[in-house]
Design an enzyme around this catalytic site. Structure first.
Site, PDB file in Angstrom:
ATOM      1  N   GLN A 173       0.677  -1.234  -0.060  1.00  0.00           N
ATOM      2  CA  GLN A 173       0.147  -0.141   0.137  1.00  0.00           C
ATOM      3  C   GLN A 173       0.885   1.202  -0.149  1.00  0.00           C
ATOM      4  O   GLN A 173       0.524   2.298  -0.535  1.00  0.00           O
ATOM      5  CB  GLN A 173      -0.889  -0.074   1.115  1.00  0.00           C
ATOM      6  CG  GLN A 173      -1.664   1.240   1.387  1.00  0.00           C
ATOM      7  CD  GLN A 173      -3.041   1.356   0.105  1.00  0.00           C
ATOM      8  OE1 GLN A 173      -3.243   0.322  -0.458  1.00  0.00           O
ATOM      9  NE2 GLN A 173      -3.176   2.422  -0.052  1.00  0.00           N
ATOM     10  N   LEU A 174       2.205   1.165   0.531  1.00  0.00           N
ATOM     11  CA  LEU A 174       2.916   2.323   0.702  1.00  0.00           C
ATOM     12  C   LEU A 174       3.456   2.940  -0.737  1.00  0.00           C
ATOM     13  O   LEU A 174       3.480   3.871  -1.095  1.00  0.00           O
ATOM     14  CB  LEU A 174       4.165   2.195   1.564  1.00  0.00           C
ATOM     15  CG  LEU A 174       3.663   1.635   3.028  1.00  0.00           C
ATOM     16  CD1 LEU A 174       5.024   1.504   3.777  1.00  0.00           C
ATOM     17  CD2 LEU A 174       2.936   2.745   3.858  1.00  0.00           C
TER      18      LEU A 174
END
Length: 226
Positions: free
Chosen positions: A111-112
């Protein structure tokens, strides 16, 4: 091309190997990487990394294993998983493995990394971000427990560059990325699991010599000299 080769050196033999090399070559010591840098000639050098519990003051002709009382933390941190250990001398005293939902299932992307291009508007993204914050908070809390209770002398870390801002953020009052105790683990680790934690612990208890393969015969003659 002088391709490098590496060999592990047993804890019991590291003092003799270091002594032989220091006699044969000019050198200096790289504190950050816990290794000697030996000069072959003006443009070529090679390295001897010491076992983590062996400090320069303990590097004598005979290392007494019972005297290796260094206190240290091993921290392996990747997206969604981490493995930590508090160690004394040659032993792991405590350990903890963390898991978090931080990967988008279809793309298999952290997700980062996804945030850099797509943002965080969807509900799933918000859940993953919340889990990410909780994930790093848990790691920092556990390290704080150890750093507060024990006199930790060294911190061996494997931390992906993309995660540095999420671990060393302004609210992390436990550890600064410039802390002189931090030692970057010089080895690729597939995943932070207890099994790999044990392997890395074993690896850090050994020394490692890295040199140009073309000089292998000459260097090995020196390091195995009685």
């Amino acid at each position: 091309m002088n391709s490098p080769t590496s060999k592990l050196i047993d804890l019991q033999n590291i003092a003799q190997v270091a002594s032989n090399l220091k006699t044969a070559f000019s050198f200096n010591f790289d504190t950050e990487k816990h290794r000697f840098i030996f000069q072959l000639d003006k443009s070529n050098e090679f390295y001897l990394r010491l076992p983590l519990p062996v400090t320069l003051t303990k590097l004598s002709k005979e290392i007494e294993l019972d005297d290796l009382d260094l206190t240290y933390i091993i921290a392996i941190i990747q997206s969604g998983s981490a493995a930590l250990a508090y160690c004394e001398g040659l032993q792991i005293i405590e350990h903890k493995v963390f898991k978090a939902y931080m990967v988008r299932k279809k793309q298999g992307k952290s997700q980062l990394k996804y945030l850099k291009t797509k943002g965080k508007s969807k509900a799933g993204s918000r859940v993953r971000l919340s889990n990410t914050e909780h994930f790093f908070d848990e790691i920092i809390e556990k390290m704080n427990d150890w750093l507060s209770y024990f006199e930790v002398e060294s911190i061996a870390m494997s931390l992906n560059k993309t995660l540095i801002p999420y671990f060393f953020h302004k609210d992390n009052t436990v550890l600064d990325k410039g802390d002189e105790r931090i030692f970057k683990i010089p080895k690729h680790i597939e995943e932070p699991s207890f099994e790999n934690l044990l392997k890395i612990h074993s690896y850090l208890l050994q020394g490692e010599i890295t040199y140009p393969k073309v000089h292998e015969e000459m260097i090995e003659t020196i390091i195995y000299k009685d």
